[in-house]
Motif scaffolding. Structure first.
Motif, PDB file in Angstrom:
ATOM      1  N   VAL A 189       0.807  -1.226   0.000  1.00  0.00           N
ATOM      2  CA  VAL A 189       0.000   0.000   0.000  1.00  0.00           C
ATOM      3  C   VAL A 189       0.837   1.271   0.000  1.00  0.00           C
ATOM      4  CG1 VAL A 189      -1.951  -1.137   1.150  1.00  0.00           C
ATOM      5  CG2 VAL A 189      -0.211   0.039   2.535  1.00  0.00           C
ATOM      6  N   VAL A 190       2.119   1.151   0.310  1.00  0.00           N
ATOM      7  CA  VAL A 190       3.008   2.320   0.274  1.00  0.00           C
ATOM      8  C   VAL A 190       3.839   2.328  -0.997  1.00  0.00           C
ATOM      9  CG1 VAL A 190       4.932   3.494   1.408  1.00  0.00           C
ATOM     10  CG2 VAL A 190       3.090   2.508   2.787  1.00  0.00           C
ATOM     11  N   ALA A 191       4.462   1.197  -1.315  1.00  0.00           N
ATOM     12  CA  ALA A 191       5.383   1.146  -2.450  1.00  0.00           C
ATOM     13  C   ALA A 191       4.671   1.073  -3.794  1.00  0.00           C
ATOM     14  CB  ALA A 191       6.315  -0.055  -2.295  1.00  0.00           C
ATOM     15  N   ASP A 192       3.434   0.605  -3.810  1.00  0.00           N
ATOM     16  CA  ASP A 192       2.736   0.392  -5.090  1.00  0.00           C
ATOM     17  C   ASP A 192       1.304   0.884  -4.997  1.00  0.00           C
ATOM     18  OD1 ASP A 192       2.505  -0.353  -7.692  1.00  0.00           O
ATOM     19  OD2 ASP A 192       2.920  -2.482  -7.380  1.00  0.00           O
ATOM     20  N   ARG A 193       1.160   2.141  -4.607  1.00  0.00           N
ATOM     21  CA  ARG A 193      -0.171   2.709  -4.389  1.00  0.00           C
ATOM     22  C   ARG A 193      -1.034   2.644  -5.647  1.00  0.00           C
ATOM     23  NH1 ARG A 193       0.675   8.582  -2.624  1.00  0.00           N
ATOM     24  NH2 ARG A 193      -1.571   8.490  -2.241  1.00  0.00           N
ATOM     25  N   ALA A 194      -0.467   2.937  -6.798  1.00  0.00           N
ATOM     26  CA  ALA A 194      -1.252   2.971  -8.033  1.00  0.00           C
ATOM     27  C   ALA A 194      -1.845   1.603  -8.350  1.00  0.00           C
ATOM     28  CB  ALA A 194      -0.393   3.466  -9.192  1.00  0.00           C
ATOM     29  N   ALA A 195      -1.059   0.551  -8.143  1.00  0.00           N
ATOM     30  CA  ALA A 195      -1.557  -0.799  -8.414  1.00  0.00           C
ATOM     31  C   ALA A 195      -2.674  -1.180  -7.448  1.00  0.00           C
ATOM     32  CB  ALA A 195      -0.409  -1.806  -8.329  1.00  0.00           C
ATOM     33  N   VAL A 196      -2.532  -0.770  -6.185  1.00  0.00           N
ATOM     34  CA  VAL A 196      -3.602  -1.023  -5.223  1.00  0.00           C
ATOM     35  C   VAL A 196      -4.886  -0.341  -5.682  1.00  0.00           C
ATOM     36  CG1 VAL A 196      -4.407  -0.621  -2.864  1.00  0.00           C
ATOM     37  CG2 VAL A 196      -2.052  -1.368  -3.263  1.00  0.00           C
ATOM     38  N   ARG A 197      -4.766   0.912  -6.063  1.00  0.00           N
ATOM     39  CA  ARG A 197      -5.954   1.679  -6.449  1.00  0.00           C
ATOM     40  C   ARG A 197      -6.621   1.116  -7.704  1.00  0.00           C
ATOM     41  NH1 ARG A 197      -4.720   8.053  -5.022  1.00  0.00           N
ATOM     42  NH2 ARG A 197      -4.185   7.692  -2.821  1.00  0.00           N
ATOM     43  N   ARG A 198      -5.842   0.546  -8.606  1.00  0.00           N
ATOM     44  CA  ARG A 198      -6.432  -0.081  -9.796  1.00  0.00           C
ATOM     45  C   ARG A 198      -7.190  -1.354  -9.447  1.00  0.00           C
ATOM     46  NH1 ARG A 198      -1.372   1.291 -12.183  1.00  0.00           N
ATOM     47  NH2 ARG A 198      -0.646  -0.861 -11.834  1.00  0.00           N
ATOM     48  N   SER A 199      -6.885  -1.919  -8.289  1.00  0.00           N
ATOM     49  CA  SER A 199      -7.423  -3.231  -7.924  1.00  0.00           C
ATOM     50  C   SER A 199      -8.651  -3.165  -7.027  1.00  0.00           C
ATOM     51  CB  SER A 199      -6.336  -4.051  -7.207  1.00  0.00           C
ATOM     52  OG  SER A 199      -5.169  -4.125  -7.984  1.00  0.00           O
ATOM     53  N   ILE A 200      -8.989  -1.992  -6.526  1.00  0.00           N
ATOM     54  CA  ILE A 200     -10.029  -1.901  -5.497  1.00  0.00           C
ATOM     55  C   ILE A 200     -11.100  -0.892  -5.871  1.00  0.00           C
ATOM     56  CG2 ILE A 200      -8.360  -2.477  -3.691  1.00  0.00           C
ATOM     57  CD1 ILE A 200      -8.437   0.521  -2.864  1.00  0.00           C
ATOM     58  N   GLY A 201     -12.227  -1.013  -5.192  1.00  0.00           N
ATOM     59  CA  GLY A 201     -13.236   0.032  -5.142  1.00  0.00           C
ATOM     60  C   GLY A 201     -13.314   0.538  -3.716  1.00  0.00           C
ATOM     61  N   TYR A 202     -13.598   1.823  -3.566  1.00  0.00           N
ATOM     62  CA  TYR A 202     -13.658   2.400  -2.225  1.00  0.00           C
ATOM     63  C   TYR A 202     -14.831   3.367  -2.147  1.00  0.00           C
ATOM     64  CZ  TYR A 202     -12.493   5.423   1.751  1.00  0.00           C
ATOM     65  OH  TYR A 202     -12.550   6.135   2.914  1.00  0.00           O
ATOM     66  N   VAL A 203     -15.651   3.198  -1.118  1.00  0.00           N
ATOM     67  CA  VAL A 203     -16.779   4.097  -0.864  1.00  0.00           C
ATOM     68  C   VAL A 203     -16.580   4.664   0.529  1.00  0.00           C
ATOM     69  CG1 VAL A 203     -19.272   4.333  -0.669  1.00  0.00           C
ATOM     70  CG2 VAL A 203     -18.307   2.736  -2.337  1.00  0.00           C
ATOM     71  N   GLY A 204     -16.263   5.957   0.585  1.00  0.00           N
ATOM     72  CA  GLY A 204     -16.022   6.606   1.867  1.00  0.00           C
ATOM     73  C   GLY A 204     -17.312   7.035   2.535  1.00  0.00           C
ATOM     74  N   GLN A 205     -17.174   7.768   3.626  1.00  0.00           N
ATOM     75  CA  GLN A 205     -18.353   8.179   4.389  1.00  0.00           C
ATOM     76  C   GLN A 205     -19.094   9.333   3.721  1.00  0.00           C
ATOM     77  OE1 GLN A 205     -17.768   8.727   8.602  1.00  0.00           O
ATOM     78  NE2 GLN A 205     -16.300   7.053   8.737  1.00  0.00           N
ATOM     79  N   GLY A 206     -18.374  10.195   3.002  1.00  0.00           N
ATOM     80  CA  GLY A 206     -19.022  11.321   2.331  1.00  0.00           C
ATOM     81  C   GLY A 206     -19.573  10.919   0.982  1.00  0.00           C
ATOM     82  N   ASN A 207     -20.424  11.758   0.407  1.00  0.00           N
ATOM     83  CA  ASN A 207     -20.974  11.486  -0.921  1.00  0.00           C
ATOM     84  C   ASN A 207     -19.879  11.636  -1.966  1.00  0.00           C
ATOM     85  OD1 ASN A 207     -23.834  13.099   0.308  1.00  0.00           O
ATOM     86  ND2 ASN A 207     -23.788  10.954  -0.280  1.00  0.00           N
ATOM     87  N   ALA A 208     -19.806  10.647  -2.869  1.00  0.00           N
ATOM     88  CA  ALA A 208     -18.738  10.630  -3.870  1.00  0.00           C
ATOM     89  C   ALA A 208     -19.059  11.502  -5.079  1.00  0.00           C
ATOM     90  CB  ALA A 208     -18.483   9.188  -4.322  1.00  0.00           C
ATOM     91  N   ALA A 209     -20.324  11.698  -5.380  1.00  0.00           N
ATOM     92  CA  ALA A 209     -20.717  12.404  -6.602  1.00  0.00           C
ATOM     93  C   ALA A 209     -20.902  13.898  -6.339  1.00  0.00           C
ATOM     94  CB  ALA A 209     -22.014  11.813  -7.145  1.00  0.00           C
ATOM     95  N   GLY A 210     -20.554  14.712  -7.351  1.00  0.00           N
ATOM     96  CA  GLY A 210     -20.797  16.140  -7.263  1.00  0.00           C
ATOM     97  C   GLY A 210     -22.285  16.447  -7.230  1.00  0.00           C
TER      98      GLY A 210
END
Length: 343
Positions: free
Chosen positions: A81-102
């Motif tokens: 998660v530190v050395a290869d952040r871009a690859a992690v992000r390509r592999s996952i979906g993330y839904v945070g607590q705030g609304n994602a859409a404008g």
């Protein structure tokens, strides 16, 4: 769309070793997460359960590369998660607590933009958007500004956005917060379908006991930044045991009955005036024999109730306080940011 970003070779899709995150606030060190060791297999649905400030959201933020660990390590989908952040992000979906859409964007446009950002062609982006709008029952609302959607519709849109790239791993941070009971149930059904029908590995945080109990195949209880229990919901509850409550004619009978109940292996007995409470594994099975024994000894029970344990009972047994009461502590400052459950 391809979803072959995972390179775990059959091992856990999430692995942490000594994962730790400290924050400094007003010259004081806040230990948000302390030495988390965790493995999650492909296809699991895992719930991080704990009160506000327990460390749930901070853990997700590290696993999704939003913040770096202070110490320890973590791999998601086989990538650091530190050395290869871009690859992690390509592999996952993330839904945070705030609304994602404008708020002024239309739902359909938001989904198409997200799909294009993930590399889909215009044609494929529109197709993916239509699929998600149908899957989350948002088709008739797709061309309305997000600001005009209900809370439940916005939250379903958030989850849809998190699924645009068809991730094999989905992180959901307090997905049901702020929803009314009906929308909460609807969203839970969508989450369950993603896991059971599509095989998506899902890690979610929640402080809703019922949500963790209903959804998760595995519940990880976190308190003060540390894991204090890790099992299935059924396993956590069965280990604690049922609560057998008995009322007697007077305090003398209650104390005599308590002495007999205390002989049951694993029993925890408390007496209050003429009331006896016995917490014991498989209490439903032990209750009939105890009733018969007490009646035969001249101590008939005036009232009997057997109640199965809840996850709140588990938390109370582990920490000495109720999770429901702990939830009323309010938001916690996590570094420079404040979240609904920031630490």
């Amino acid at each position: 769309m391809e979803t072959n970003h995972i390179k775990t070779g059959g091992g856990p899709v999430i692995r942490t070793t000594g994962l730790t995150r400290h924050f400094t606030r007003n010259k004081q060190t806040i230990e948000a997460v302390r030495g988390l060791d965790l493995e999650v297999a492909a296809g699991e649905l895992v719930a991080f359960l704990g009160p506000n400030g327990a460390g749930k959201s901070t853990t997700l933020r590290m696993l999704t590369t939003l913040i770096a660990p202070t110490a320890g390590s973590a791999e998601v989908a086989g990538h650091d998660v530190v050395a290869d952040r871009a690859a992690v992000r390509r592999s996952i979906g993330y839904v945070g607590q705030g609304n994602a859409a404008g708020h002024q964007f239309r739902g359909r446009d938001e989904l198409i933009c997200q799909a294009r950002a993930h590399g889909l062609s215009r044609r494929d982006a529109r197709m993916r958007s239509d699929q998600l709008l149908e899957a989350f029952d948002l088709g008739e609302h797709a061309d309305r500004p997000v600001s005009q959607l209900s809370g439940g519709q916005r939250r379903r849109l958030d989850v849809a956005i998190g699924l645009v790239q068809e991730p094999a791993i989905l992180f959901l941070d307090e997905p049901s917060t702020g929803l009314d009971p009906q929308n909460r149930v609807n969203l839970q059904e969508q989450v369950r379908r993603l896991n059971q029908e599509l095989g998506t590995t899902i890690v979610l945080t929640t402080h809703y006991l019922e949500e963790a109990d209903a959804l998760a195949g595995r519940v990880i209880v976190i308190d003060h930044g540390k894991v204090i229990a890790d099992d299935t919901a059924a396993g956590l509850k069965s280990a604690l045991g049922d609560l057998v409550s008995m009322d007697f004619a007077d305090a003398d009978a209650a104390h005599a009955a308590a002495q007999r109940a205390d002989r049951i292996p694993g029993a925890q007995v408390t007496v209050t005036d003429s009331h006896v409470a016995v917490r014991v594994p498989f209490g439903r099975d032990a209750a009939p024999g105890l009733v018969a024994e007490l009646a035969g000894a001249g101590m008939p029970i005036a009232r009997l109730e057997v109640v199965g344990p809840t996850l709140d009972d588990v938390f109370l047994n582990l920490t000495g306080r109720s999770l429901r009461e702990s939830d009323n502590t309010g938001p916690v400052v996590d570094g420079a940011a404040t979240e609904g459950e920031a630490a």
